[in-house]
Design an enzyme around this catalytic site. Structure first.
Site, PDB file in Angstrom:
ATOM      1  N   ASP A 171       0.899  -1.395   0.145  1.00 41.24           N
ATOM      2  CA  ASP A 171      -0.543  -0.177  -0.043  1.00 41.24           C
ATOM      3  C   ASP A 171       0.630   0.931   0.385  1.00 41.24           C
ATOM      4  O   ASP A 171      -0.224   2.248  -0.167  1.00 41.24           O
ATOM      5  CB  ASP A 171      -1.501  -0.040   1.173  1.00 41.24           C
ATOM      6  N   ASP A 183       4.726   4.371   8.216  1.00 45.53           N
ATOM      7  CA  ASP A 183       3.913   3.502   9.433  1.00 45.53           C
ATOM      8  C   ASP A 183       5.122   3.259  10.273  1.00 45.53           C
ATOM      9  O   ASP A 183       5.818   3.559   9.844  1.00 45.53           O
ATOM     10  CB  ASP A 183       2.907   2.305   8.658  1.00 45.53           C
ATOM     11  N   HIS A 208      -3.220   7.552   7.364  1.00 43.18           N
ATOM     12  CA  HIS A 208      -3.880   6.277   7.392  1.00 43.18           C
ATOM     13  C   HIS A 208      -4.574   5.614   8.616  1.00 43.18           C
ATOM     14  O   HIS A 208      -3.884   4.262   8.863  1.00 43.18           O
ATOM     15  CB  HIS A 208      -1.994   5.619   7.935  1.00 43.18           C
TER      16      HIS A 208
END
Length: 301
Positions: free
Chosen positions: A64, A210, A268
């Protein structure tokens, strides 16, 4: 400084959401940050000029965040691009892209360069005469870096009236703006602070996605103008953070507060949530200046 959110959701794309990708415009540079599926279509929707993208920064090798990259590269070829493209990312990004090009018998019309990282320490990876980019080591399920984009200090503002009053020749104006004192023909030295005003403060943008809650990044991003920090979950699902190596909105806000940043942008999001305003509400209990990323949203700072 202008930030265009091309996509800001986690995991899989849906009919109405796109995975992570952003374009940062700073001091004439146009940087593409992460490249999830649908990035090039989002670039067209947001009217991003493909030809201005010279550097792409990939945070980590989860789909992603980079599955749209080979499509962007292929489109650059079809458009007849002839200027170099440099891709910054974790070790392995070069192998993945070159293998896709090899097995599809595709060839780039331009010089495709890779700058891979594997250090767990913060490193300067890009520099020109206006901007630097430094890695922000993060804590995720695979090797991951965020990126800190910083303007170099700007020239001081020239006080033309003062320069004329002191008899400073125009030939020295550039030197004055660079902060130098000026010695007149008479031998008198005029202090720079009498000839200039303070410059506009240099801006900076920290991209952190992330990662788990990782307070040791605070010294790297301290006083950043803007911090984008992942907020996959709300506190009600904080138990998932350890397993998935993600953060909550509250944890992102705590990082922003510790780092004394000017603004926090959350993104996110897990698609399990229907109301993203809950993320803002949770974060503002800790840090007041919070914005929500949204696909297609543009921020100007």
């Amino acid at each position: 400084m202008k930030l265009t959110i091309l996509g800001c959701h986690s995991a899989t794309p849906t009919a109405s959401t796109r995975p992570t990708s952003q374009v940062l415009e700073i001091r004439g540079n146009l940087f593409l940050i992460d490249c999830g599926e649908g990035t090039q279509m989002a670039m067209r929707t947001s009217r991003v000029k493909f030809s201005r993208i010279k550097n792409i920064f990939i945070s980590h090798l989860h789909g992603d965040h980079f599955f749209g990259l080979i499509g962007v590269i292929s489109t650059f070829c079809l458009l007849g691009r002839d200027t170099p493209l440099t891709i910054y990312g974790p070790k392995g990004i070069r192998e993945i892209i070159l293998l896709q090009l090899k097995l599809t018998k595709s060839y780039t019309t331009f010089d495709l360069r890779f700058r891979e990282s594997e250090s767990k320490e913060s490193q300067l990876i890009y520099e020109d005469d206006k901007v630097t980019v430094t890695t922000i080591p993060l804590d995720h399920r695979v090797y991951t870096n965020g990126y800190l984009f910083e303007e170099k200090p700007l020239d001081r503002k020239l006080d033309v009236v003062a320069c004329e009053e002191y008899g400073v020749d125009q030939a020295y104006y550039r030197k004055v703006k660079q902060g130098h004192d000026i010695e007149l023909a008479s031998g008198e030295v005029i202090s720079n602070d009498l000839l200039t005003f303070n410059p506009v403060a240099a801006k900076s943008y920290a991209f952190c996605s992330d990662t788990m809650y990782k307070p040791d990044i605070v010294p790297i991003i301290r006083n950043a103008t803007v911090l984008y920090h992942e907020s996959t979950f709300l506190k009600s699902h904080e138990d998932l953070c350890e397993r998935t190596k993600h953060s909550t909105a509250a944890q992102a806000a705590d990082i922003a507060k510790q780092a004394n940043v000017g603004m926090l942008i959350l993104g996110h999001y897990s698609t399990r949530y229907g109301d993203y305003e809950l993320f803002r509400k949770e974060a503002q209990e800790i840090f007041p200046t919070v914005e929500l990323a949204a696909d297609g949203k543009v921020f100007e700072f």
